[in-house]
Design an enzyme around this catalytic site. Structure first.
Site, short mmCIF file in Angstrom:
data_model
loop_
_atom_site.label_atom_id
_atom_site.label_comp_id
_atom_site.label_asym_id
_atom_site.label_seq_id
_atom_site.Cartn_x
_atom_site.Cartn_y
_atom_site.Cartn_z
N LYS A 66 -1.41 1.27 10.83
CA LYS A 66 -2.07 0.08 10.29
C LYS A 66 -1.69 -1.13 11.14
CE LYS A 66 -2.66 -2.41 5.87
NZ LYS A 66 -2.23 -2.52 4.46
N SER A 141 -5.95 -2.74 1.04
CA SER A 141 -6.13 -3.29 2.36
C SER A 141 -6.02 -2.25 3.48
CB SER A 141 -5.10 -4.40 2.62
OG SER A 141 -3.79 -3.86 2.66
N SER A 165 -2.52 -1.28 -2.04
CA SER A 165 -3.22 -1.18 -0.75
C SER A 165 -3.09 0.17 -0.04
CB SER A 165 -2.74 -2.28 0.19
OG SER A 165 -3.35 -3.50 -0.16
#
Lengths: 487, 69, 477
Positions: A66, A141, A165
């Site tokens: 990420k 997210s 997330s």
């Protein structure tokens, strides 16, 4: 499609160990797929070279990272315009540990800017498509990580979870997402959103992979005062029964805000748990209802300070030709942050400001105390707490962008767990129709995944993984799109 | 933006329903104290690395418009 | 016109002299190439986290104990939020409502608290002549950023510039004695702000206060405070009001300029630092640190006065000036048992200070403690008179050496009760019949002429007291 794509990370480790698979070939396969993707799940793809991982526990299995994690020498932006060009001089501890264990770096995945969002639509790199249905969001997210794994663009990926997330995108993409106990994994090098809530974790195709990634990510880090590491070694799950385990549904749940299809899949999951020997009970979590309110004060408050360092002085992008210091701050931050980030900075600044601190920030922290007490009491009478991971299936791109509050309400099941710092996993539980009105059979046209969230007491990840593993084995769930997206 | 912020603030006021007098606030969930570091130097960054990300590198430092303006 | 009383509180920043910064492993530095002592943590890079320096916390506890503060069983760090280029994270990690050291007291001045925080970086201002055409700019050097600080806050217990200066000198000596800071005002390792208000004598309510920032010498602190008291007094006398504001004192002109008004005051939005866990020193640790404290200046001054019989002012001077005190003790040690302690004190604080300056470290001078001890011994033995001894000290300060050798080489040996001196005194009496008559009629002032004659003859080696004694004897006075 290549059979290699069907291998989970753990299977790939074994195959690499046996010499059945070449690490370079595996890396190239994923790297080329990542470079040629069409769902916008990656923001950059790494070096084609594979470091020599022979003999290391992860044996060269590629991993997607990420964009919230700093990786030395790789542009790291948390998907924000304000960090354009930022090349970290260091690597986040969690990523360095995975690399030390032999994981090969595949690329950076898309995400909501600074991890603020539940749909991955708040990214400077644009929205990500859900591999199950390209008109829908992958969740957020960690949307890019989930979409990449679901689409077979990575065997697994790291995510981060502040209020859901990891868990929510895992649920939206039919994957396993584990948010470990706060402190289990170092936050050093993970760009901070809300420091008292942020926790890194795995997004994987199955529970075994989640255990495997946790094993090599976790650990006390002297660079993070709040890190403790796990209190016990992470074990690969192998249980076959849930006998003697109590799974509690928190009461009251307001099912009005939950899609009927999600509720149906959840009820079915409860039956499967019982069939596997588990017992379903109810526990009161009287303050869970106030968790969203507390969360949407605490997280923005911490974020408002965490994001102050983005000032265009030492790194990142500065507005052109500032006329003075104030102008530099105003335009750099005004141009550099997206609307959701600005919204949260404003909310947080307000909640901390003189005269409002007690009514907002302090009150929210008191609510947090009550929530911790609720969970402590609940776990005295059960082993796990279960809920749907999210109240809906993946929604359409653009559907909720005009209504931040509606977007926030989607976090109702994940946020209380985050406030308490508890470990929680989202496991695929079944499918629902695309409008969420009913459960759907595996293979049904347009069906979308629904996740089951299982929550355990602090540092009981092993027990949590065992329970999730048994549940996973007991669930008929269509393989993810990686099996049909291939070719 | 104002409308959206008002909606969120209106929502969080939900907390006001609770009687919380005397409840200690929780700032962190880890129950730790005294996590400290020995006073041992670690290498600093080489100057060029420290300045590598600077939007305005100036005279071996980080340039900004004159303070006070 | 009303009589006013000034009420002054001080905020003192002490830079600790640990090896590394407060929250990262970069070495502390002073005057090094800008930005060569930085790392991702102290540059506030994304994703970095602070980890507190154990030694800095020990130092803060030491300071707290030396100032008789309560050491908090549990204290927390807070974030203090504001934007400025010298603040890399956009907040300073400080302490707010749970400082490590609570209320305390030093020499009658009550302390509010002492807390830990990190120092800001340094803005180097580059003028219009810089390389950007026509634009003045600032270059930031983050070397200092993150240096551990202890901020000591007094209650409004001080009432004049002179008192502030004297108390601050004691505080400096105390912290220096602890060995936790260089406490050097010129280099900024000791910095002081003052909150100043005045009120009519007898009124208990405090007046509107102003804050005087960053005075960098003891002299300027005294002058700055007195100037601000005078300014406030003039305002009230003229029927005007004091505005709450922050002021800068310019020692060159003696003027005060406003930096910002109350309206421009920051809302720092303090909240608990979520990246750090509480500091909770155990009672055992506190006891261990307490037991390790050296003798502190206030106690030392009392000991000098009560046990060594040194005058109060001299005792304070020696005790509050760490270098002087240490030197004095070396001289005492060199002098050994039975030394004239009071005379040694006087020679160190009087003659030696007059020659090397009150701010110098005598240990770094050419006068070794042994030499000074010997010189005082020579004076005690009347082997050299005061005038001669001062000449010896001049030589010692100039180039060091051995007092006996200097006395010998310069011919400074005192002329004691010898036949030679007696002969010279006889000659003096003979040459000054008027003075002899005056003396005989009781006018002792006339002795001056006799002593003058003797001194001239002996080139100053005679001792005035001794001459007087012999004259009295000879004249039967």
């Amino acid at each position: 499609m290549s059979d290699l794509l069907k291998l989970t990370a753990a299977q790939a480790v074994e195959a690499l160990g046996r010499g059945d698979v070449d690490a370079g070939e595996l890396h190239s396969l994923y790297r080329e797929r990542a470079a040629g993707e069409t769902i916008n799940s990656y923001v950059s793809v790494g070096d084609p070279l594979v470091p020599d991982a022979a003999g290391k526990p992860l044996a060269g299995v590629p991993i997607a990272v990420k964009d919230l994690f700093c990786v030395e020498g790789i542009e790291t932006r948390a998907c924000s315009k304000i960090l354009t060009g930022y090349i970290p001089p260091y690597t986040a501890t969690a990523i360095a540990r995975l690399q030390d264990a032999g994981a090969s770096y595949l690329g950076k995945t898309n995400m909501d800017e600074f991890a603020m969002g539940s749909s991955n639509e708040n990214s400077a790199f644009g929205a990500v498509q859900n591999p199950w249905d390209p008109t829908r969001v992958p969740g957020g997210s960690s949307g890019g990580s989930a979409a990449a794994v679901a689409a077979g663009l990575a065997p697994w990926a790291t995510g981060t979870d502040t209020g859901g997330s990891i868990r929510q995108p895992a649920a939206f993409c039919g994957l396993v997402g584990l948010k470990p106990t706060y402190g289990a994994i170092s936050r050093y090098g993970m760009i901070a959103f809300a420091s008292s809530l942020d926790q890194a974790g795995p997004i994987t195709r199955d529970v075994t992979d989640a255990a495997l990634m946790l094993k090599y990510m976790q650990g006390r880090d002297e660079m993070d005062s709040t890190s403790t590491g796990m209190t016990e070694d992470v074990m690969m799950p192998s249980s076959e029964s849930l006998a003697g385990k109590k799974f509690a549904i928190p009461a009251p749940i307001d099912w009005n805000g939950v899609q009927p299809g999600v509720k149906e899949v959840f009820d079915l999951a409860c039956k499967r748990i019982e069939a596997a020997g588990g017992e379903i009970v109810e526990v009161p979590l009287p303050h869970a209802d106030y968790a969203l309110s507390a969360y949407y004060v605490i997280a923005p408050a911490e974020a408002s300070a965490n994001l102050s360092r983005f000032d265009g002085v030492r790194f990142g992008e500065r507005a052109a030709d500032p006329t003075g210091l104030t102008d530099m701050y105003e335009r750099t931050r005004g141009d550099g942050f997206g609307p959701e980030v600005k919204r949260r900075i404003m909310l947080g600044t307000y909640a901390l400001s003189s005269g409002y601190y007690d009514a907002y920030y302090n009150r929210a922290q008191q609510v947090r105390t009550k929530i911790l007490e609720d969970y402590a009491a609940a776990f005295s009478s059960c082993d796990f707490i279960i809920t749907p991971t999210a109240p809906s299936v993946a929604f359409g791109i653009g559907e909720k962008t005009d209504d931040p509050l509606a977007m926030y309400l989607g976090d109702l099941f994940t946020v209380p767990v985050s406030l308490a710092g508890l470990p929680a996993i989202s496991v695929p539980a079944g499918l629902a129709t695309s409008d969420g009105s009913a459960a759907a059979e595996p293979g049904a046209d347009g069906a979308l995944p629904v996740g089951l969230q299982i929550v355990a007491p602090h540092f009981r990840e092993n027990a949590l993984l065992e329970a999730a593993y048994v549940f996973e084995q007991a669930t008929e769930f269509a393989d993810g799109p990686w099996t049909w997206a291939g070719s | 933006m104002t409308r959206e912020l008002s909606a969120v603030l209106g929502y969080v006021e939900h907390m006001n329903e609770l009687e919380l007098d005397g409840v200690e606030p929780t700032a962190r969930v880890v129950d730790l104290v005294n996590v400290l570091r020995e006073d041992q130097p670690r290498p600093s960054l080489p100057l060029d690395v420290a300045l590598a990300n600077a939007p305005d590198e100036a005279d071996g430092g980080f340039g900004v418009p004159a303070a006070g303006s | 016109m009303a009589e006013y009383e000034a009420v002054i509180g001080l905020e003192i920043h002490v830079q600790l002299s640990t090896a590394t910064k407060m929250f990262c492993g970069c070495r502390l530095s002073f005057g090094d190439t800008p930005n060569t002592h930085t790392c991702p943590v102290c540059l506030g890079h994304p994703g970095t986290l602070p980890v507190p320096n154990e030694e800095a916390i020990r130092s803060a506890i030491k300071i707290g104990l030396a100032l008789n503060c309560e050491i908090a069983p549990r204290s927390m760090f807070h974030r203090k939020n504001y934007f400025y280029p010298d603040l890399p994270k956009g907040y300073q990690i400080s302490q707010f409502d749970s400082p490590i050291c609570g209320e305390g007291e030093l020499a009658g001045v009550q302390l509010e608290r002492a807390h830990m925080e990190e120092d800001a970086a340094k803005n180097i201002h580059v003028g219009d002549s810089g390389r950007v055409h026509g634009a003045s700019r600032t270059v930031v050097d983050y070397n200092r950023g993150g240096t551990p600080l202890v901020e000591i806050v007094t209650k409004p217990d001080i009432h004049s510039g002179a008192q502030a200066r004297e108390w601050l000198q004691l505080l400096r000596a105390t912290v220096k004695q602890l060995g936790v800071s260089d406490v050097n005002m010129e280099e900024g390792s000791l910095r002081c702000d003052a909150n100043i208000s005045i009120r009519p004598v007898g009124q208990t309510e405090l007046g509107v206060k102003t804050e005087l920032k960053n005075m960098n010498s003891f002299r300027f602190i005294e002058r700055g405070i007195d100037a601000e008291i005078a300014r406030q007094t003039a305002l009230l006398d003229a029927g005007e009001k004091v505005q709450q504001e922050t002021l800068h004192f310019d020692p060159a002109t003696g003027s005060l300029t406003s930096l910002r008004s109350k309206e421009e005051a920051h809302d720092y939005r303090y909240f608990p630092e979520p990246d750090l866990v509480p500091v909770a020193p155990s009672p055992e640790l506190i006891d261990e640190i307490r037991a390790s404290l050296p003798e502190l200046p206030l106690a030392k001054a009392e000991r000098y006065e009560n046990e060594l019989g040194i005058a109060a002012d001299t005792a304070k001077f020696l005790a509050f000036n760490a270098d002087m005190g240490a030197y004095f003790e070396s001289v005492l040690a060199a002098a050994g048992e039975g030394a004239n302690v009071k005379r040694i004190g006087d020679w160190v604080t009087g003659e030696l200070v007059a020659r090397i300056g009150a701010d110098a470290n005598p240990a770094e001078s050419n006068v070794s403690p042994e030499a000074l001890a010997r010189l005082v011994e020579l004076v005690n033995e009347k082997a050299v008179n005061n005038t001669g001894a001062k000449t010896v000290l001049d030589k010692l300060v100039e180039g060091g050496g051995d007092p006996d050798a200097i006395v010998e080489a310069e011919g400074l040996a005192a002329m004691g009760d010898s036949d030679e001196l007696a002969g010279i005194i006889d000659a003096a009496l003979e040459a000054n019949p008027k003075a002899v008559d005056d003396l005989k009629s009781g006018n002792m002032k006339a002795i001056g002429a006799i002593i003058g004659f003797v001194m001239k003859q002996t080139q100053g080696r005679a001792d005035g007291g001794e001459v007087t004694r012999i004259v009295r004897e000879k004249l039967g006075l």
